[in-house]
Design an enzyme around this catalytic site. Sequence first.
Site, mmCIF file in Angstrom:
data_model
loop_
_atom_site.group_PDB
_atom_site.id
_atom_site.type_symbol
_atom_site.label_atom_id
_atom_site.label_comp_id
_atom_site.label_asym_id
_atom_site.label_seq_id
_atom_site.Cartn_x
_atom_site.Cartn_y
_atom_site.Cartn_z
ATOM 1 N N SER A 95 0.874 -1.186 0.000
ATOM 2 C CA SER A 95 0.000 0.000 0.000
ATOM 3 C C SER A 95 0.901 1.224 0.000
ATOM 4 O O SER A 95 1.503 1.551 1.021
ATOM 5 C CB SER A 95 -0.869 0.030 1.265
ATOM 6 O OG SER A 95 -1.631 -1.126 1.384
ATOM 7 N N LYS A 170 -7.238 1.857 -2.620
ATOM 8 C CA LYS A 170 -6.828 1.458 -1.257
ATOM 9 C C LYS A 170 -6.887 2.659 -0.305
ATOM 10 O O LYS A 170 -7.319 2.530 0.851
ATOM 11 C CB LYS A 170 -5.416 0.865 -1.308
ATOM 12 C CG LYS A 170 -4.803 0.535 0.041
ATOM 13 C CD LYS A 170 -5.455 -0.652 0.733
ATOM 14 C CE LYS A 170 -4.832 -0.862 2.117
ATOM 15 N NZ LYS A 170 -5.489 -1.943 2.853
ATOM 16 N N LYS A 238 0.524 5.923 8.127
ATOM 17 C CA LYS A 238 1.226 5.958 6.829
ATOM 18 C C LYS A 238 0.221 6.085 5.673
ATOM 19 O O LYS A 238 0.402 6.902 4.763
ATOM 20 C CB LYS A 238 2.064 4.668 6.711
ATOM 21 C CG LYS A 238 2.792 4.428 5.426
ATOM 22 C CD LYS A 238 2.082 3.529 4.435
ATOM 23 C CE LYS A 238 1.816 2.136 4.905
ATOM 24 N NZ LYS A 238 1.225 1.288 3.857
HETATM 25 P P1 NAD Z 1 5.632 -5.899 7.511
HETATM 26 O O1 NAD Z 1 6.372 -4.768 8.114
HETATM 27 O O2 NAD Z 1 5.213 -7.040 8.364
HETATM 28 O O3 NAD Z 1 6.478 -6.528 6.280
HETATM 29 C C1 NAD Z 1 7.309 -5.799 5.447
HETATM 30 C C2 NAD Z 1 8.450 -6.709 5.056
HETATM 31 O O4 NAD Z 1 9.296 -5.991 4.147
HETATM 32 C C3 NAD Z 1 9.327 -7.125 6.246
HETATM 33 O O5 NAD Z 1 9.541 -8.514 6.214
HETATM 34 C C4 NAD Z 1 10.633 -6.357 6.010
HETATM 35 O O6 NAD Z 1 11.782 -7.042 6.501
HETATM 36 C C5 NAD Z 1 10.633 -6.253 4.501
HETATM 37 N N1 NAD Z 1 11.455 -5.163 4.023
HETATM 38 C C6 NAD Z 1 11.445 -3.863 4.416
HETATM 39 N N2 NAD Z 1 12.362 -3.176 3.714
HETATM 40 C C7 NAD Z 1 12.966 -4.061 2.870
HETATM 41 C C8 NAD Z 1 13.970 -3.951 1.905
HETATM 42 N N3 NAD Z 1 14.565 -2.792 1.671
HETATM 43 N N4 NAD Z 1 14.334 -5.068 1.233
HETATM 44 C C9 NAD Z 1 13.716 -6.252 1.463
HETATM 45 N N5 NAD Z 1 12.744 -6.422 2.375
HETATM 46 C C10 NAD Z 1 12.385 -5.326 3.060
HETATM 47 O O7 NAD Z 1 4.371 -5.249 6.772
HETATM 48 P P2 NAD Z 1 3.028 -5.974 6.315
HETATM 49 O O8 NAD Z 1 2.027 -5.895 7.422
HETATM 50 O O9 NAD Z 1 3.350 -7.286 5.680
HETATM 51 O O10 NAD Z 1 2.519 -4.927 5.219
HETATM 52 C C11 NAD Z 1 3.061 -4.862 3.904
HETATM 53 C C12 NAD Z 1 2.199 -3.901 3.101
HETATM 54 O O11 NAD Z 1 0.839 -4.382 3.082
HETATM 55 C C13 NAD Z 1 2.128 -2.480 3.712
HETATM 56 O O12 NAD Z 1 2.129 -1.547 2.685
HETATM 57 C C14 NAD Z 1 0.810 -2.488 4.465
HETATM 58 O O13 NAD Z 1 0.238 -1.183 4.594
HETATM 59 C C15 NAD Z 1 -0.036 -3.384 3.581
HETATM 60 N N6 NAD Z 1 -1.148 -4.050 4.257
HETATM 61 C C16 NAD Z 1 -0.987 -4.595 5.502
HETATM 62 C C17 NAD Z 1 -2.075 -5.200 6.126
HETATM 63 C C18 NAD Z 1 -1.946 -5.797 7.510
HETATM 64 O O14 NAD Z 1 -2.993 -6.094 8.126
HETATM 65 N N7 NAD Z 1 -0.748 -6.019 8.032
HETATM 66 C C19 NAD Z 1 -3.323 -5.255 5.482
HETATM 67 C C20 NAD Z 1 -3.445 -4.725 4.200
HETATM 68 C C21 NAD Z 1 -2.354 -4.114 3.598
#
Ligand code: NAD
Length: 294
Positions: A95, A170, A238
């Site tokens: 997102s 979104k 965010k």
């Molecule tokens: P998260 O923080 O759990 O996962 C992000 C992952 O990206 C982590 O494993 C981190 O190590 C990795 N990462 C960060 N920087 C990196 C880089 N430079 N290189 C490689 N890996 C890297 O986040 P999430 O909850 O999985 O969310 C991911 C996306 O999905 C976000 O944009 C969030 O807004 C969206 N989202 C989340 C949810 C939720 O309920 N968690 C629901 C819908 C949408």
Amino acid sequence: MNIGFIGLGIMGKPMSKNLIKAGYSLTVFDIYAPSVEDVVAAGAKAASSVKELAASSDLVITMLPNSPQVKAIVLGEGGVLEGAHAGMTLIDMSSISPIASKEVAAALKEKGVDMLDAPVSGGEPKAVDGTLSIMVGGDAAVFEKFRDLLLKMGSSAVLCGDIGAGNTTKLANQIVVALNIAAVAEAFTLGNKAGVDPQLIYNAIRGGLAGSTVMDAKGPMMIEHNFKPGFKIDLHHKDLANALDTARELDAYLPLTSQAFEILKVLRNEGMGQNDHSGILAYYEKLSHTTLGE
Ligand code: NAD
């Protein structure tokens, strides 16, 4: 088809595992080694760099926190763009700001790489079940090519328009959810101050026009003071920042979103950024000197 998957967090880990279960061949990358080991144990290969991952993939999927991470991973040194080849596709499921999606897509296009922005809603349980709602922006032919693959991670995938339209949709989703949570918290706070049990308010109004999926999911959490995430205040902050940035760019006016953003900012400053967004209630309780149930 070889798929590269970058970003194995709360969402990316189960989403990548669902693709493996569906029979796709995956190479994965994350800066957090235990997550890579976990998905490798489920059948993926580990890439030693993003560039190497892109070079060996027909499709790269990214599931990263926000626009800066997506730009760095795709456009930065040693990133996807450096390893990419004409005919490859990037599907960014993070997102992020729709403005950033357009920037990334334009850079990829110069190298003959297609892109879809395809953020999701549904959270971790639906990522695990493969029942996410997927909002897509991009070219219709590219969407058709990958629709079945997207439906291995979600129960619906809707093409909302050109590149950036997935993230615009979104943001619309996140505005409705934040304002709905704030409205429920505000209403319960008034009831509590007036000596009416919020549980009874919930029971009485949930079936009427005020009822909503948000009220059913977050109302009971507020009543129990259970702010275990779920969806974190940090992530919603965010998303609303991205909504306000986009509105500024388009000269659109989002007065209620601005207020919700300020509430989330206060809660982050008070150390509650890791709480579930139902924790918006804490802001109201503090201002009105009241605690639900007391
Ligand atoms: P998260 O923080 O759990 O996962 C992000 C992952 O990206 C982590 O494993 C981190 O190590 C990795 N990462 C960060 N920087 C990196 C880089 N430079 N290189 C490689 N890996 C890297 O986040 P999430 O909850 O999985 O969310 C991911 C996306 O999905 C976000 O944009 C969030 O807004 C969206 N989202 C989340 C949810 C939720 O309920 N968690 C629901 C819908 C949408």
